[in-house]
Design an enzyme around this catalytic site. Structure first.
Site, mmCIF file in Angstrom:
data_model
loop_
_atom_site.group_PDB
_atom_site.id
_atom_site.type_symbol
_atom_site.label_atom_id
_atom_site.label_comp_id
_atom_site.label_asym_id
_atom_site.label_seq_id
_atom_site.Cartn_x
_atom_site.Cartn_y
_atom_site.Cartn_z
ATOM 1 N N SER A 118 44.422 -103.449 28.140
ATOM 2 C CA SER A 118 43.661 -102.257 28.501
ATOM 3 C C SER A 118 44.588 -101.193 29.100
ATOM 4 O O SER A 118 44.623 -100.039 28.648
ATOM 5 C CB SER A 118 42.575 -102.652 29.505
ATOM 6 O OG SER A 118 42.064 -101.530 30.179
ATOM 7 N N HIS A 142 49.804 -96.358 36.998
ATOM 8 C CA HIS A 142 48.462 -96.919 36.814
ATOM 9 C C HIS A 142 48.282 -98.074 37.788
ATOM 10 O O HIS A 142 49.208 -98.850 38.025
ATOM 11 C CB HIS A 142 48.274 -97.411 35.381
ATOM 12 C CG HIS A 142 46.835 -97.533 34.997
ATOM 13 N ND1 HIS A 142 46.086 -96.465 34.559
ATOM 14 C CD2 HIS A 142 45.987 -98.574 35.016
ATOM 15 C CE1 HIS A 142 44.860 -96.859 34.304
ATOM 16 N NE2 HIS A 142 44.756 -98.137 34.584
ATOM 17 N N ASP A 148 39.979 -99.038 23.894
ATOM 18 C CA ASP A 148 39.936 -99.437 25.310
ATOM 19 C C ASP A 148 38.744 -98.811 26.007
ATOM 20 O O ASP A 148 38.112 -99.442 26.851
ATOM 21 C CB ASP A 148 41.228 -99.065 26.041
ATOM 22 C CG ASP A 148 41.131 -99.467 27.503
ATOM 23 O OD1 ASP A 148 40.866 -100.653 27.760
ATOM 24 O OD2 ASP A 148 41.261 -98.604 28.380
ATOM 25 N N LYS A 160 46.474 -97.655 26.763
ATOM 26 C CA LYS A 160 46.289 -96.219 27.019
ATOM 27 C C LYS A 160 47.557 -95.582 27.557
ATOM 28 O O LYS A 160 47.863 -94.431 27.268
ATOM 29 C CB LYS A 160 45.067 -95.923 27.884
ATOM 30 C CG LYS A 160 44.965 -96.613 29.191
ATOM 31 C CD LYS A 160 43.587 -96.338 29.826
ATOM 32 C CE LYS A 160 43.340 -97.218 31.021
ATOM 33 N NZ LYS A 160 42.453 -98.337 30.748
ATOM 34 N N ARG A 215 33.468 -104.620 29.293
ATOM 35 C CA ARG A 215 33.963 -105.641 30.240
ATOM 36 C C ARG A 215 33.363 -105.426 31.616
ATOM 37 O O ARG A 215 33.081 -106.386 32.344
ATOM 38 C CB ARG A 215 35.499 -105.583 30.316
ATOM 39 C CG ARG A 215 36.179 -106.153 29.085
ATOM 40 C CD ARG A 215 37.662 -105.818 29.074
ATOM 41 N NE ARG A 215 38.344 -106.279 30.258
ATOM 42 C CZ ARG A 215 39.284 -105.573 30.903
ATOM 43 N NH1 ARG A 215 39.655 -104.383 30.477
ATOM 44 N NH2 ARG A 215 39.855 -106.068 31.976
HETATM 45 N N1 URA Z 1 42.537 -100.777 34.880
HETATM 46 C C1 URA Z 1 42.401 -100.630 33.536
HETATM 47 O O1 URA Z 1 42.657 -99.552 32.997
HETATM 48 N N2 URA Z 1 42.005 -101.658 32.819
HETATM 49 C C2 URA Z 1 41.716 -102.861 33.372
HETATM 50 O O2 URA Z 1 41.353 -103.775 32.660
HETATM 51 C C3 URA Z 1 41.856 -103.010 34.767
HETATM 52 C C4 URA Z 1 42.270 -101.945 35.505
#
Ligand code: URA
Length: 443
Positions: A183, A82, A161, A187, A168
């Site tokens: 966040s 990620h 999220d 996930k 956000r």
């Molecule tokens: N990627 C995400 O999944 N969440 C964030 O808050 C920032 C980048």
């Protein structure tokens, strides 16, 4: 639970209890708290931060807001990566099929655009018919068959999220270490992974522009992962210029396809191989990075990675013909070349301005309901440190129609600076694990 009191409590710099966070997340996800109150709470967190106990409670509550995936009997290690978000960051599009074609399962779960950054899900949805909303059952079946799925958050996975992320994005509450960490990790932990590799961006186009804060973000996420039984590591990579050349949804899909064909820009390929090598080592299919990298390079040169991407596209409702003919992607209505206005050296290609330019061209969201135009964006053919001559073509604007061209040109005028000196900062500056922070000499 009296929401205004909790907001005031947080606003005044005091910690909420684990129970407060659990109830807040549950109530918001169930639609029992309006967006405006959660927006205020997020803003209070933005300014006041969170204690480690609050962050743990928030993350756990977000995981518990949905189900977790299970991979019993799959017979393959399950690993994901990620990114904390960047401009031109299409790494996931290449990485998931590359790693999957090396025998590691990748249930790549990504987000939509956030702030000035683009999201993998929005990019994939620029492929006509591509469906990112797979159920958990569909995801598992596809990973069993192909080794890879590329999905958005289903209502079943960390739905908290999904709602908070969208809120956000439009309330100025993205750039917060605890909110980003909760966040991403909620996930990712709900994916039931055997390992997680994080690409933590640093520089002016990152949510944490300063290196120290990027490192703090990486360490916060690693700690959340490790404590919950998911081996987690991070590479810190440069986001003081866009990654690769293409910035914008369809443009980035085209560049990813080019990369899977072996022709991607060197910086994009370098970051992709480095993250992929970490994933193969973490999955235990290669003992070290050097061997892992060779294997990934072979997945590209043999065509296996591209073939895997084609199978993913087909399985998720798109046409794999896009790999042979990216021209079937929706195309911009107007394109114009941007030229260097003087001789000199490129001193900056400002990713934040490029990201905002995409937004102004219609490629991002200003409100939760906004639809994006996938065709708009920029192709930037210079990097800081490059020598240019007056009149050289150094970028292109892709707009919906002629009216968008001056908007794009204005963005480029600010984003690309040409002076008498300029240099590239290291592309991959640090490797961070639970054991510590390792500066990398290679740039
Ligand atoms: N990627 C995400 O999944 N969440 C964030 O808050 C920032 C980048």
């Amino acid at each position: 639970m009296v929401i205004p009191s909790l907001i005031q409590h947080k606003r005044d710099g005091r910690a909420l209890t684990a129970d407060n966070w659990a109830q807040l997340v549950w109530a918001y996800t169930s639609g029992k708290i309006p967006d405006y109150q959660i927006s205020a709470l997020l803003m209070a967190v933005f300014f006041r931060g969170m204690s480690p106990e609050e962050l743990a409670a928030l993350t756990d509550a977000m995981i518990a807001s949905g189900d977790s995936m299970e991979w019993d009997g799959l017979g393959m290690p399950v690993v994901d990566k990620h990114s904390t978000g960047g401009v031109g960051d299409k790494v996931s599009l290449l990485l998931a099929p590359m790693v999957a074609s090396c025998g590691v399962a990748v249930p790549m779960m990504s987000g939509r655009g956030l702030g000035h950054t683009g999201g993998t899900i929005d990019k994939l949805e620029s492929i006509p018919g591509f469906r990112t909303g797979l159920t958990m059952r569909e995801t598992r079946a596809q990973v069993e068959r192909i080794g890879c799925a590329m999905i958005g958050q289903t209502p079943q996975i960390a739905p908290a999220d999904r709602k908070l992320y969208a809120l956000r994005d439009v309330t100025g509450t993205v750039e917060s270490i605890p909110l980003i960490s909760a966040s991403i990790m909620s996930k990712k932990l709900a994916e039931g992974l055997d390992g997680l590799v994080l690409d933590v961006k640093t520089g002016s186009g990152a949510f944490m522009p300063e290196l120290e804060r990027s490192i703090e973000l990486a360490r916060t996420m690693i700690a959340l992962g490790e404590v919950r039984g998911c081996p987690t590591m991070a590479l810190v990579t440069a986001m003081d210029r866009p990654l690769g050349r293409a910035c914008g949804h369809t443009l980035e899909v085209e560049e990813a396809i080019e990369g899977l064909r072996g022709g991607g820009p060197p910086d994009l390929m370098e970051v992709t191989y480095a993250l992929g090598a970490e994933m193969l080592v973490q999955a235990g299919v290669e003992p070290d990075q050097a061997g892992a990298r060779t294997r990934l390079e072979e997945s590209v040169s043999s065509g296996r990675a591209l073939e895997t991407f084609g199978r993913v596209i087909e399985a998720q409702g798109g046409s794999p013909a896009v790999l042979e003919d990216p021209g079937i992607l929706p195309q911009a209505g107007a394109v114009e070349v941007y030229r260097a206005w003087r001789d000199g050296i490129v001193s900056g290609v400002e990713p934040h301005r490029i990201g905002r330019g995409i937004l102004e061209l219609g490629g991002g969201r200003r409100t939760v309901e906004d639809h994006i135009d996938p065709t708009v964006g920029f192709v930037l053919t210079v990097k800081p440190g490059d020598k240019v001559r007056r009149g050289d073509p150094i970028a292109s604007v892709f707009a919906r129609d002629e009216a968008g061209i001056p908007i794009g040109m204005a963005a480029l005028e600010v984003a690309i600076t040409i002076g008498d000196s300029g240099k590239l900062t290291p592309l991959i500056s640090h490797r961070i694990t639970a054991a510590g922070v390792e500066p990398l000499a290679a740039g």
